[in-house]
Design an enzyme around this catalytic site. Structure first.
Site, short mmCIF file in Angstrom:
data_model
loop_
_atom_site.label_atom_id
_atom_site.label_comp_id
_atom_site.label_asym_id
_atom_site.label_seq_id
_atom_site.Cartn_x
_atom_site.Cartn_y
_atom_site.Cartn_z
N HIS A 171 0.84 -1.20 0.00
CA HIS A 171 0.00 0.00 0.00
C HIS A 171 0.88 1.26 0.00
O HIS A 171 1.40 1.65 1.04
CB HIS A 171 -0.93 0.02 1.21
CG HIS A 171 -2.04 -0.98 1.13
ND1 HIS A 171 -3.25 -0.68 0.56
CD2 HIS A 171 -2.11 -2.28 1.53
CE1 HIS A 171 -4.04 -1.75 0.61
NE2 HIS A 171 -3.36 -2.73 1.19
N GLU A 173 -0.19 4.25 -0.37
CA GLU A 173 -0.95 5.40 0.09
C GLU A 173 -0.81 5.68 1.58
O GLU A 173 -1.10 6.79 2.05
CB GLU A 173 -2.44 5.24 -0.26
CG GLU A 173 -3.18 4.13 0.47
CD GLU A 173 -3.09 2.78 -0.20
OE1 GLU A 173 -4.01 1.96 -0.02
OE2 GLU A 173 -2.09 2.52 -0.90
N SER A 225 -22.73 26.11 11.59
CA SER A 225 -22.48 25.45 12.87
C SER A 225 -21.37 26.11 13.66
O SER A 225 -21.24 25.89 14.86
CB SER A 225 -22.11 23.98 12.64
OG SER A 225 -20.84 23.88 12.03
N GLY A 226 -20.55 26.91 12.99
CA GLY A 226 -19.38 27.48 13.64
C GLY A 226 -18.12 26.68 13.36
O GLY A 226 -17.02 27.12 13.67
N SER A 230 -18.79 24.34 7.49
CA SER A 230 -19.93 25.19 7.18
C SER A 230 -19.50 26.64 7.02
O SER A 230 -20.09 27.39 6.22
CB SER A 230 -21.02 25.08 8.25
OG SER A 230 -20.57 25.56 9.50
#
Length: 515
Positions: A171, A173, A225-226, A230
């Site tokens: 992997h 990543e 929402s603060g 958002s």
């Protein structure tokens, strides 16, 4: 058109990390489920495709397979773990189970040069990688050569140079493969020829145009929402449509110290965005008193939030669109890539949904971004670093950091203890080093001696974690002098706490946020 990479997901819990590494290379990408309609793949027109890992065994007849179109498009392919094995099986190779498993760190012995290794690895070198497999290729498909081996994977790295197909059993990543991000960058930039010109400035311009096109002359209402998500969404939408946007900030009384005041001051006074501030703390806290089950808390908060928000939306009147700070991990996690669409997004991430009765269309300008990209966009939009870099805060707020029943007194104690803790972290210059730190007020009280008297007060637990990708986390290794200083301040300054403890649990992969 901006260059783009497609990632086909076979169910790996770290598929999102592949996307993050691609975007870190300045290239746009999206994740589709392995069973996506091939027409969507064709419409997406990727310059290259990455096949992710997954929990299935490709040796089983009914295991997931990549659409044939993937091999017919003539674009470079990179198969990772399961992706490598299904690619080999579908192209005429053989994959078997029952061989020695290989989990955790391993050494890969590089045997030949490859465009994937250019400037990173050279032949005869050995490199640390992260393995996670119980099957392995036993016969290569026609056209492939072995480029690297490991103790339990004789075909750890394979390549078909003519078709530009690459397969990695490990992997790249995850951070446990030190050079993995460079290998992915080589694939998208050098092999696929992507320009690497996807920036937040370019995204900002494109997003503004898309918002204007979608909204037109309509009105948008945003549930602020603060939090960072958002807030960035609100600023971006306001830049696009100005006063056609109205933000509604439902203050549920479960925020950190002084956060509600900071949100109102920033958006109403500094940015001059139309903002409705609803103090609904009595409603929320009253409904939560005596509730101890954290899932019930979340659902209670979610239902109340929708009720309050819907009532305020009606007062504003005439809104055609609802803006949400949905991020790309939310989009990915709301779909079960091994079993089809899911109706449930993780309950800790979204505490409520959009009622059909509100009859509004969604505006989600951040749904293509990861958290770190949202922060970068926030800086691009001019949000202060102190705000943009703020530690993640769950939707249910302090309600889930106060196990057991909720009371105003307990919330006030927790809020003050949390503020002291974060103040000391900032004073020590550690805030940006730590992914997330917060206090928890445990639902137990202990006998303590303070001065010449006994006390019977709460225990406060402190948590701090580090993370590179937001998928896995480890506790932060504070020195004892720091912890002693924080504990002394909390006990001296916060009435109601007489003992402080530090949480040293780590977090396995699988979820984005930490609560």
């Amino acid at each position: 058109m901006t260059d783009r990479i497609l990632i086909l997901d076979f169910g790996s819990q770290v598929t999102q990390l592949i996307a993050r590494r691609v975007r870190e290379s300045g290239v746009y990408c999206e994740i589709f489920p392995f069973n996506v309609d091939p027409a969507r793949i064709a419409d997406f027109a990727p310059k290259a495709i990455i096949l992710s890992g997954g929990p299935a065994s490709p040796a089983e007849a009914d295991s997931p397979r990549a659409p044939q179109l993937v091999f017919d498009m003539g674009v470079p392919l990179l198969g990772i773990c399961y992706g490598q094995m299904t690619m080999a099986a579908q192209l005429g190779g053989t994959v078997e189970s029952g061989h020695h498993r290989e989990f955790g760190r391993a050494l890969v012995d590089v045997k030949q040069e490859s465009a994937l290794f250019d400037g990173v690895w050279s032949p005869t070198e050995k490199h640390t990688v992260w393995m996670s497999h119980g099957d392995r290729i036993t016969q290569l498909p026609p056209g492939f050569q072995v480029k690297g081996v490991s103790p339990n994977a004789p075909f750890a790295i394979i390549e078909d140079e003519a078709r530009r197909y690459f397969g990695l059993m490990f992997h790249p990543e995850v951070v446990h493969t030190p050079d993995g991000a460079k290998l992915i960058a080589n694939f998208v930039n050098k092999v696929a020829g992507c320009k690497g010109d996807w920036t937040m400035a370019a995204f900002r311009q494109q997003a503004v145009e898309q918002i204007r096109k979608q909204v037109g002359s309509g009105r948008v209402i945003c549930g602020l929402s603060g939090g960072v998500d958002s807030s960035v969404a609100a600023l971006l939408i306001h830049e696009a449509i100005g006063d056609q946007l109205t933000c509604v900030f439902v203050d549920h009384g479960l925020m950190r110290l002084n956060e509600a005041e900071e949100v109102v001051t920033m958006f109403r006074d500094h940015y001059n965005i139309p903002l409705v501030h609803v103090d609904a703390s009595d409603t929320f806290i009253g409904a939560l008193e005596g509730v101890s089950d954290p899932e019930v808390k979340r659902k209670t908060i979610g239902k109340l939030f929708i009720d309050v928000f819907e009532a305020e939306a009606k007062k504003v009147g005439g809104a055609d669109f609802l803006a949400q700070g949905t991020l790309y991990p939310d989009v990915i996690e709301s779909v079960s890539f091994t079993g089809g669409p899911s109706v449930t997004i993780k309950s800790h991430h979204n505490v409520g949904g959009l009622p059909a009765r509100m009859n509004m269309k969604l505006v989600e300008p951040l749904r293509e971004l990861f958290k770190d990209e949202v922060r970068a966009l926030g800086r691009e939009l001019g949000l202060p670093d102190r705000f943009v870099g703020r530690h993640p805060f769950p939707g249910p707020g302090l309600a889930i950091r106060c196990p057991g029943g909720i009371t105003r007194e307990k919330l006030d104690i927790l809020r003050q203890a949390d503020a002291v803790y974060l103040d000391e972290i900032r004073n020590a210059g550690l805030y940006d080093t730590i992914w997330q730190a917060f206090a928890v007020l445990l639902p137990v009280q202990t006998v303590g001696v303070m001065g010449d008297g006994r006390t019977y007060e709460f225990v406060c637990a402190l948590r701090a974690v580090t993370s590179v990708d937001g998928m896995t986390a480890d506790f932060y290794h504070f020195d004892m002098e720091f912890l002693s200083r924080v504990a002394t301040r909390i006990i001296n300054e916060v009435k109601g706490v007489n003992r402080v403890t530090y949480d040293v649990t780590s977090k396995p992969p699988g979820t984005i946020e930490w609560e």
